[in-house]
Design a protein around this motif. Structure first.
Motif, PDB file in Angstrom:
ATOM      1  N   VAL A 281      31.854  41.928  37.486  1.00 36.08           N
ATOM      2  CA  VAL A 281      33.093  42.694  37.458  1.00 36.08           C
ATOM      3  C   VAL A 281      33.871  42.489  38.753  1.00 36.08           C
ATOM      4  O   VAL A 281      35.095  42.322  38.755  1.00 36.08           O
ATOM      5  CB  VAL A 281      32.802  44.187  37.229  1.00 36.08           C
ATOM      6  N   VAL A 282      33.163  42.487  39.883  1.00 42.60           N
ATOM      7  CA  VAL A 282      33.812  42.266  41.183  1.00 42.60           C
ATOM      8  C   VAL A 282      34.469  40.886  41.209  1.00 42.60           C
ATOM      9  O   VAL A 282      35.611  40.738  41.666  1.00 42.60           O
ATOM     10  CB  VAL A 282      32.786  42.399  42.329  1.00 42.60           C
ATOM     11  N   ASP A 283      33.755  39.867  40.712  1.00 46.04           N
ATOM     12  CA  ASP A 283      34.336  38.524  40.647  1.00 46.04           C
ATOM     13  C   ASP A 283      35.615  38.516  39.819  1.00 46.04           C
ATOM     14  O   ASP A 283      36.636  37.933  40.211  1.00 46.04           O
ATOM     15  CB  ASP A 283      33.325  37.539  40.045  1.00 46.04           C
ATOM     16  N   THR A 284      35.548  39.149  38.644  1.00 43.55           N
ATOM     17  CA  THR A 284      36.717  39.197  37.761  1.00 43.55           C
ATOM     18  C   THR A 284      37.860  39.965  38.411  1.00 43.55           C
ATOM     19  O   THR A 284      39.039  39.577  38.309  1.00 43.55           O
ATOM     20  CB  THR A 284      36.343  39.861  36.417  1.00 43.55           C
ATOM     21  N   PHE A 285      37.523  41.052  39.108  1.00 42.87           N
ATOM     22  CA  PHE A 285      38.533  41.878  39.779  1.00 42.87           C
ATOM     23  C   PHE A 285      39.313  41.067  40.812  1.00 42.87           C
ATOM     24  O   PHE A 285      40.545  41.070  40.834  1.00 42.87           O
ATOM     25  CB  PHE A 285      37.852  43.079  40.433  1.00 42.87           C
ATOM     26  N   PHE A 286      38.597  40.335  41.668  1.00 40.45           N
ATOM     27  CA  PHE A 286      39.273  39.587  42.718  1.00 40.45           C
ATOM     28  C   PHE A 286      39.973  38.341  42.169  1.00 40.45           C
ATOM     29  O   PHE A 286      41.004  37.927  42.702  1.00 40.45           O
ATOM     30  CB  PHE A 286      38.294  39.223  43.836  1.00 40.45           C
TER      31      PHE A 286
ATOM     32  N   CYS B 216      30.711  42.506  47.212  1.00 42.38           N
ATOM     33  CA  CYS B 216      31.891  43.324  47.513  1.00 42.38           C
ATOM     34  C   CYS B 216      32.461  42.995  48.893  1.00 42.38           C
ATOM     35  O   CYS B 216      33.665  43.162  49.135  1.00 42.38           O
ATOM     36  CB  CYS B 216      31.538  44.808  47.452  1.00 42.38           C
ATOM     37  N   VAL B 217      31.603  42.538  49.798  1.00 42.46           N
ATOM     38  CA  VAL B 217      32.044  42.163  51.145  1.00 42.46           C
ATOM     39  C   VAL B 217      32.498  40.710  51.180  1.00 42.46           C
ATOM     40  O   VAL B 217      33.570  40.385  51.725  1.00 42.46           O
ATOM     41  CB  VAL B 217      30.908  42.383  52.160  1.00 42.46           C
TER      42      VAL B 217
ATOM     43  N   GLY C 125      36.033  30.424  46.886  1.00 42.98           N
ATOM     44  CA  GLY C 125      35.372  31.432  47.708  1.00 42.98           C
ATOM     45  C   GLY C 125      34.497  32.356  46.889  1.00 42.98           C
ATOM     46  O   GLY C 125      33.418  32.774  47.329  1.00 42.98           O
ATOM     47  N   ILE C 126      34.954  32.706  45.677  1.00 41.41           N
ATOM     48  CA  ILE C 126      34.150  33.547  44.787  1.00 41.41           C
ATOM     49  C   ILE C 126      32.835  32.839  44.457  1.00 41.41           C
ATOM     50  O   ILE C 126      31.755  33.446  44.467  1.00 41.41           O
ATOM     51  CB  ILE C 126      34.935  33.875  43.512  1.00 41.41           C
TER      52      ILE C 126
ATOM     53  N   LEU D  44      38.996  51.213  30.172  1.00 40.99           N
ATOM     54  CA  LEU D  44      38.068  50.279  30.812  1.00 40.99           C
ATOM     55  C   LEU D  44      38.723  48.923  31.064  1.00 40.99           C
ATOM     56  O   LEU D  44      38.527  48.301  32.112  1.00 40.99           O
ATOM     57  CB  LEU D  44      36.825  50.106  29.935  1.00 40.99           C
ATOM     58  N   LEU D  45      39.519  48.469  30.112  1.00 43.67           N
ATOM     59  CA  LEU D  45      40.206  47.185  30.263  1.00 43.67           C
ATOM     60  C   LEU D  45      41.261  47.238  31.361  1.00 43.67           C
ATOM     61  O   LEU D  45      41.469  46.271  32.098  1.00 43.67           O
ATOM     62  CB  LEU D  45      40.855  46.777  28.942  1.00 43.67           C
ATOM     63  N   SER D  46      41.928  48.371  31.490  1.00 45.40           N
ATOM     64  CA  SER D  46      43.012  48.497  32.467  1.00 45.40           C
ATOM     65  C   SER D  46      42.493  48.458  33.901  1.00 45.40           C
ATOM     66  O   SER D  46      43.270  48.240  34.834  1.00 45.40           O
ATOM     67  CB  SER D  46      43.788  49.801  32.244  1.00 45.40           C
ATOM     68  N   PHE D  47      41.190  48.651  34.077  1.00 45.59           N
ATOM     69  CA  PHE D  47      40.615  48.539  35.417  1.00 45.59           C
ATOM     70  C   PHE D  47      40.698  47.101  35.928  1.00 45.59           C
ATOM     71  O   PHE D  47      40.828  46.859  37.121  1.00 45.59           O
ATOM     72  CB  PHE D  47      39.161  49.004  35.402  1.00 45.59           C
ATOM     73  N   PHE D  48      40.642  46.137  35.000  1.00 46.40           N
ATOM     74  CA  PHE D  48      40.621  44.729  35.372  1.00 46.40           C
ATOM     75  C   PHE D  48      42.011  44.099  35.427  1.00 46.40           C
ATOM     76  O   PHE D  48      42.223  43.128  36.151  1.00 46.40           O
ATOM     77  CB  PHE D  48      39.777  43.924  34.370  1.00 46.40           C
ATOM     78  N   THR D  49      42.918  44.618  34.635  1.00 42.66           N
ATOM     79  CA  THR D  49      44.238  43.996  34.576  1.00 42.66           C
ATOM     80  C   THR D  49      45.284  45.018  34.165  1.00 42.66           C
ATOM     81  O   THR D  49      44.986  45.965  33.417  1.00 42.66           O
ATOM     82  CB  THR D  49      44.249  42.819  33.577  1.00 42.66           C
ATOM     83  N   LYS D  50      46.500  44.805  34.658  1.00 36.83           N
ATOM     84  CA  LYS D  50      47.626  45.656  34.263  1.00 36.83           C
ATOM     85  C   LYS D  50      48.512  44.956  33.239  1.00 36.83           C
ATOM     86  O   LYS D  50      49.533  45.502  32.818  1.00 36.83           O
ATOM     87  CB  LYS D  50      48.453  46.031  35.496  1.00 36.83           C
TER      88      LYS D  50
END
Length: 458
Positions: A33-38, A175-176, A195-196, A341-347
């Protein structure tokens, strides 16, 4: 710590193995999820690139998971039979087997990935981002496989806490490292999706050291017994016989995602991104039951090695019962919380709408996955891994190609047809697994010595 899973009450044994495993898988999923978020904060194209790269990334985890599953069955069977020497030998042979397999995967993966991404429609910057990510991941695949082999030995001993600890650490480390490597700073240039990938590989290197040390502490790894790492025909044949079918099963999941992505890609990058994010949400809902698969495999393997046939059936029944209770909550969460839940990853409103359309249907297929995975794990635990291959090929490749081609190209029903196709195929496979597992388990248990054919303890 090592546990004798042949004597504990079944529900207690399942909880002992499943709870730490589920917690670990939760942090593993949140890692993704962190990877997808960034990636989403880089660009929609970067997020789509990670989604498109997922089938190839899954090839690495499929090989590791499969070989680990096979090794767990063999080591667990030896421990159940009280054969410590064989358990140690299988641990060390699995490590050398995994090292060679990872080398082959790295070479093939780097060579073939450009062609595979082009088949999925990636060109220009889209293709460049996919290759930036996967080339680094393939280069570090040795450490991925090594961790799976160490974890197989620990799982076979009923100890899922070590992997849980590593996965918790990896989440916070990611996360860091992700924002640092993606955006740059402290002497590092911005690396974007590369980088990911680099953050992931470095964390796997650290995990290999930690998991290896804990396996050595368990007594099933002898670093000075170098001769036990030299390939031996019989142990390698057993690892291949048990591990490759499991790997093929996991790999068919990756191919299935590849097939689904191929059809979805015809509807644009937003649809691809939506499916990638929605499957992350699906994984979160299934997390509490993933530990059941690990527990089923481990407890069945030890019970079968100890000759406790009745316990094999009891473990399977308990796992299915616990999975049903848990998935009631999972279904409600996914169905009613899809958009949030989906909106956490994308707007992106289009991505959210397409992803919600999928989740509103897939929510009611979640327990089908539990049924399928528990039955497959039970058969793997009694060293009968081939059903996973045939049901995987049918569920992930043969039926999807036929059904999706009909729905998309002939009936022209769009993405909605693909979602309903996945639902129908998954439930069909689950029902088949129930009947086939019943048949084969009865056959296997009937062939065991009658004086040892019982042993169930609720």
């Amino acid at each position: 710590m090592r546990y004798d899973l042949t004597t504990l009450p079944i529900s207690k044994a399942i909880a002992l193995v499943a709870v730490p495993a589920s917690i670990g898988f939760f942090f593993h999923t949140m890692y993704n999820v962190v990877d997808t978020f960034f990636a989403g904060h880089i660009s929609t194209v970067a997020m789509a690139a990670l989604s498109l790269a997922f089938p190839l990334f899954f090839a690495i985890t499929s090989l590791g998971n499969g070989l680990g599953t096979g090794a767990t069955a063999l080591i667990g069977h030896a421990l159940g039979a009280g054969d410590e020497k064989s358990a140690r030998l299988f641990t060390q042979q699995a490590l050398s087997f995994g090292a060679l397999a990872s080398l082959v995967l790295t070479v093939v993966g780097i060579a073939a990935s450009p062609m595979l991404f082009r088949i999925l429609g990636a060109e220009g910057q889209y293709l460049e981002l996919c290759l930036e990510y996967m080339n680094v991941i393939f280069a570090g695949s040795f450490f991925f496989i090594l961790i799976y082999m160490f974890n197989a030995s620990l799982n076979a001993q009923g100890n899922t806490k070590i992997n849980r600890n590593f996965l918790i650490f990896s989440f916070f480390a990611n996360c860091v490292l992700d924002p640092w490597f993606v955006r740059g700073g402290l002497g590092l240039p911005p690396m974007g999706v590369r980088g990911i990938a680099l953050a992931t590989v470095l964390i796997q290197v650290a995990g290999s050291v930690y998991m290896g040390f804990r396996t050595w502490q368990s007594g099933l790894l002898c670093v000075t017994c170098w001769q036990d790492f030299i390939p031996r025909r019989e142990p390698w044949a057993e690892i291949a016989r048990q591990g490759f079918p499991a790997s093929i099963n996991f790999f068919t999941i990756g191919l299935g995602i590849f097939v689904i992505t191929y059809f979805i890609s015809q509807f644009g990058e937003a649809a691809v991104a939506a499916y990638g994010i929605a499957t992350r949400v699906e994984q979160i809902a299934l997390l509490p039951t993933i530990g059941l698969n690990v527990a089923t495999l481990t407890i069945v393997a030890q019970s079968y090695g100890a000759g406790l046939g009745g316990r094999v059936f009891a473990v399977r029944a308990k796992a299915l019962k616990h999975g049903a209770v848990i998935m009631i909550f999972g279904t409600l969460l996914v169905f009613f919380g899809a958009r949030l839940l989906l909106s956490f990853f994308t707007k992106d409103a289009e991505v959210v709408a397409i992803g919600a359309e999928y989740l509103h249907i897939s929510a009611f297929a979640l327990y089908a996955y539990v049924i399928l995975f528990v039955n497959v794990a039970s058969l793997q635990g009694v060293k009968r891994p081939m059903f996973a291959v045939w049901i995987g090929l049918a569920r992930q490749i043969v039926f999807p190609v036929i059904v999706f081609s009909l729905l998309v190209h002939v009936l022209d029903v769009g993405t909605l047809g693909i979602w309903w196709g996945i639902f129908a195929i998954t439930w069909t496979a689950a029902v088949i697994s129930i009947f086939y597992a019943n048949h084969l388990l009865h056959k296997v248990i009937a062939s065991m010595p009658k004086k040892r054919a019982s042993g169930a303890k609720a």
